[in-house]
Write an enzyme that holds these catalytic residues in place. Structure first.
Site, PDB file in Angstrom:
ATOM      1  N   HIS A  85      50.882  34.912  51.901  1.00  0.00           N
ATOM      2  CA  HIS A  85      49.667  34.447  51.219  1.00  0.00           C
ATOM      3  C   HIS A  85      50.038  33.648  49.974  1.00  0.00           C
ATOM      4  CE1 HIS A  85      46.261  37.068  53.055  1.00  0.00           C
ATOM      5  NE2 HIS A  85      47.134  36.682  53.966  1.00  0.00           N
TER       6      HIS A  85
ATOM      7  N   TYR B 150      39.012  39.817  45.631  1.00  0.00           N
ATOM      8  CA  TYR B 150      38.725  40.889  44.674  1.00  0.00           C
ATOM      9  C   TYR B 150      37.394  40.527  44.026  1.00  0.00           C
ATOM     10  CZ  TYR B 150      43.657  42.411  44.859  1.00  0.00           C
ATOM     11  OH  TYR B 150      44.901  42.876  45.249  1.00  0.00           O
TER      12      TYR B 150
ATOM     13  N   PRO C  68      44.989  51.155  42.489  1.00  0.00           N
ATOM     14  CA  PRO C  68      45.413  50.163  43.490  1.00  0.00           C
ATOM     15  C   PRO C  68      45.006  48.723  43.188  1.00  0.00           C
ATOM     16  CG  PRO C  68      43.557  51.428  44.306  1.00  0.00           C
ATOM     17  CD  PRO C  68      43.943  52.040  43.007  1.00  0.00           C
TER      18      PRO C  68
ATOM     19  N   LYS D 225      50.225  47.368  43.071  1.00  0.00           N
ATOM     20  CA  LYS D 225      51.558  47.551  42.495  1.00  0.00           C
ATOM     21  C   LYS D 225      52.276  48.844  42.921  1.00  0.00           C
ATOM     22  CE  LYS D 225      52.050  43.785  40.240  1.00  0.00           C
ATOM     23  NZ  LYS D 225      52.175  42.868  41.375  1.00  0.00           N
TER      24      LYS D 225
ATOM     25  N   TYR E 192      50.700  39.219  39.471  1.00  0.00           N
ATOM     26  CA  TYR E 192      50.328  39.581  40.843  1.00  0.00           C
ATOM     27  C   TYR E 192      51.499  39.373  41.805  1.00  0.00           C
ATOM     28  CZ  TYR E 192      47.303  40.376  44.850  1.00  0.00           C
ATOM     29  OH  TYR E 192      46.745  40.908  45.978  1.00  0.00           O
TER      30      TYR E 192
HETATM   31  C1  PHB Z   1      45.226  46.902  50.889  1.00  0.00           C
HETATM   32  O1  PHB Z   1      45.312  45.981  51.709  1.00  0.00           O
HETATM   33  O2  PHB Z   1      45.135  48.076  51.252  1.00  0.00           O
HETATM   34  C2  PHB Z   1      45.206  46.554  49.439  1.00  0.00           C
HETATM   35  C3  PHB Z   1      45.434  45.247  49.055  1.00  0.00           C
HETATM   36  C4  PHB Z   1      45.406  44.907  47.716  1.00  0.00           C
HETATM   37  C5  PHB Z   1      45.162  45.885  46.774  1.00  0.00           C
HETATM   38  C6  PHB Z   1      44.937  47.183  47.148  1.00  0.00           C
HETATM   39  C7  PHB Z   1      44.964  47.533  48.491  1.00  0.00           C
HETATM   40  O3  PHB Z   1      45.114  45.535  45.460  1.00  0.00           O
END
Ligand code: PHB
Ligand code: APR
Length: 395
Positions: A72, A201, A293, A297, A386
């Site tokens: 990505h 997000y 989450p 990280k 990130y």
């Molecule tokens: C996930 O795909 O489970 C996932 C991806 C990004 C995050 C948290 C969880 O920040």
């Protein structure tokens, strides 16, 4: 039984450390409380930083990830209905992330361990650590009703947040830093195509949501929910409706819904213990620190600890550099704290804290969103964290 490094826990930390050390000719035994199926049944995050990807390749387990993982180059942040794409690659001078589930990372590592013939003992109960401050530490455990003893030079405590390693350190030695958040994430996995080719997000007054994915045909979605909420209260239809309500009209219309393969709720918390070493015991990954989450990280910080401990042990065994052992904790913690800061920051930025934040703090949160999403410097700040900050060299 005898080994050089006893590894407690066969999560990603323990398995990755074991694989790297095995490749370097250093003998390890992995002790895991659960069965392989149980370990593989846990659904966790799936965004790998470049450093994690490189380390998995170095361990010789990158083949399927490179074939099936999705590179990505960007991620979307959605605030107040406005979509802001972070061009990770452009903002960081060419860095990207890899979307590849932690479950798959674990599966690849387990298979590599199996193929290497290196020792791994599943369903090991009552693991206890002894003589951590002495010259000859050892581990005892029970397997098939028999008590066994494993003598070693060092112990890597890779047994997660609920493991025995951290608890084996006498009271008063560790300093604990903690932040709990007044909400959790309700996650859902489904065999539906992801709503967007990149992760979204989303901040919304109804609460945060995240649109993630595991493959072109499997999606992972999350909703911020109040603490105390039960999975049973969230039938599939309610989940999908709530997710749609938190997404802009055009995205909601594109959302393909389907039955849930898995649903679970996890509370959000930040926790770090210092130091990450006690005598011959080294804490690695979730055994020493937990992140919410939001910054993706958790697994990446575990890999970062593994990177440092592995490079130090290499020099210890190949060059006699036992002086480096004392560097592990400060080195690992410097990067851990930056990951903690970013995870805390992203959590603050994107969630709805309701009455848990006073009017001033809410205004600060709004100003942060305005600033970070409109300023080029703000975007670079989020992007470089990130994709993952660089590792320090072990010298
Ligand atoms: C996930 O795909 O489970 C996932 C991806 C990004 C995050 C948290 C969880 O920040
Ligand atoms: N004895 C042996 N094994 C144990 C014990 C014990 N007393 N206690 C726990 N374990 C095992 C667990 O069953 C688990 O398989 O240790 C392993 C720890 O794995 P994880 O919890 O996955 O921790 P870690 O390997 O550090 O991985 C970090 O996992 O939780 C996520 O967000 C986190 O993505 C990050 C990653």
């Amino acid at each position: 039984m005898n080994t050089q490094v006893a590894i407690i826990g066969a999560g990603p930390s323990g398995l990755l450390l074991g694989q790297l050390l095995h490749k370097a000719g250093i003998d390890t035994v992995v002790l895991e409380r659960q069965s392989p199926d149980y370990v593989l049944g846990r659904i966790r995050a799936g965004v790998l930083e470049q450093g994690t990807v490189d380390l998995l390749r170095e361990a010789g387990v990158g083949e399927r990830m490179d074939r099936e993982g999705l590179v990505h180059e960007g991620v979307e942040l959605l605030v107040g209905g406005r979509r802001q794409r972070l061009d990770l690659k452009a903002l960081t001078g060419g860095k990207t992330v890899m979307v590849y589930g932690q479950t798959e990372v674990t599966r690849d590592l387990m298979q590599a361990r199996e193929a290497s013939g290196a020792s791994i003992i599943y369903c090991a109960s009552n693991v206890q650590l002894h003589e951590l401050k002495g010259e000859r530490p050892y581990v005892t455990f029970e397997k098939d009703g028999q008590v066994q003893r494993l003598d070693c030079d060092y112990i890597a405590g890779c047994d997660g947040f609920h493991g025995v390693s951290r608890k084996s350190i006498p009271e008063g030695v560790l300093k604990e830093y903690e932040r709990v958040y007044p909400f959790g994430w309700l996650g859902m996995l489904s065999d539906t195509p992801p709503v967007n080719h990149e992760l979204i997000y989303a901040h919304h007054e109804r609460g945060f949501s995240l649109c993630s994915q595991r493959s072109q045909t499997r999606s992972r979605y999350y909703l911020q929910v109040p603490l105390g909420e039960q999975v049973e209260d969230w039938p599939d239809e309610r989940f999908w409706n709530e997710l749609k309500a938190r997404l802009p009209e055009d995205v909601a219309q594109r959302l393909v819904t389907g039955p849930a393969l898995e649903k679970s709720i996890a509370p959000l918390r930040s926790l770090v213990v210092e130091p990450m070493q006690y005598g011959h015991l080294f804490l690695v990954g979730d055994a020493a620190h937990i992140v919410p989450p939001t910054g993706a990280k958790g697994l990446n910080l575990a890999a970062s600890d593994v990177n440092y401990l592995y490079r130090i042990l290499l020099k210890v065994y190949h060059e006699g550099r036992t002086d480096l052992l004392a560097h592990y904790s400060p080195l690992a913690l410097r990067r851990v704290w930056k990951g903690e800061r970013f995870s805390w920051f992203m959590t603050q930025l994107l969630h709805d804290f309701g009455a848990h934040k006073d009017a001033w703090d809410q205004k600060m949160q709004e100003a942060d969103r305005e600033y970070f999403l409109s300023s080029p410097a703000g975007l670079v700040n989020i992007a470089e964290n990130y994709v993952g900050l660089p590792y320090e060299e072990v010298v």
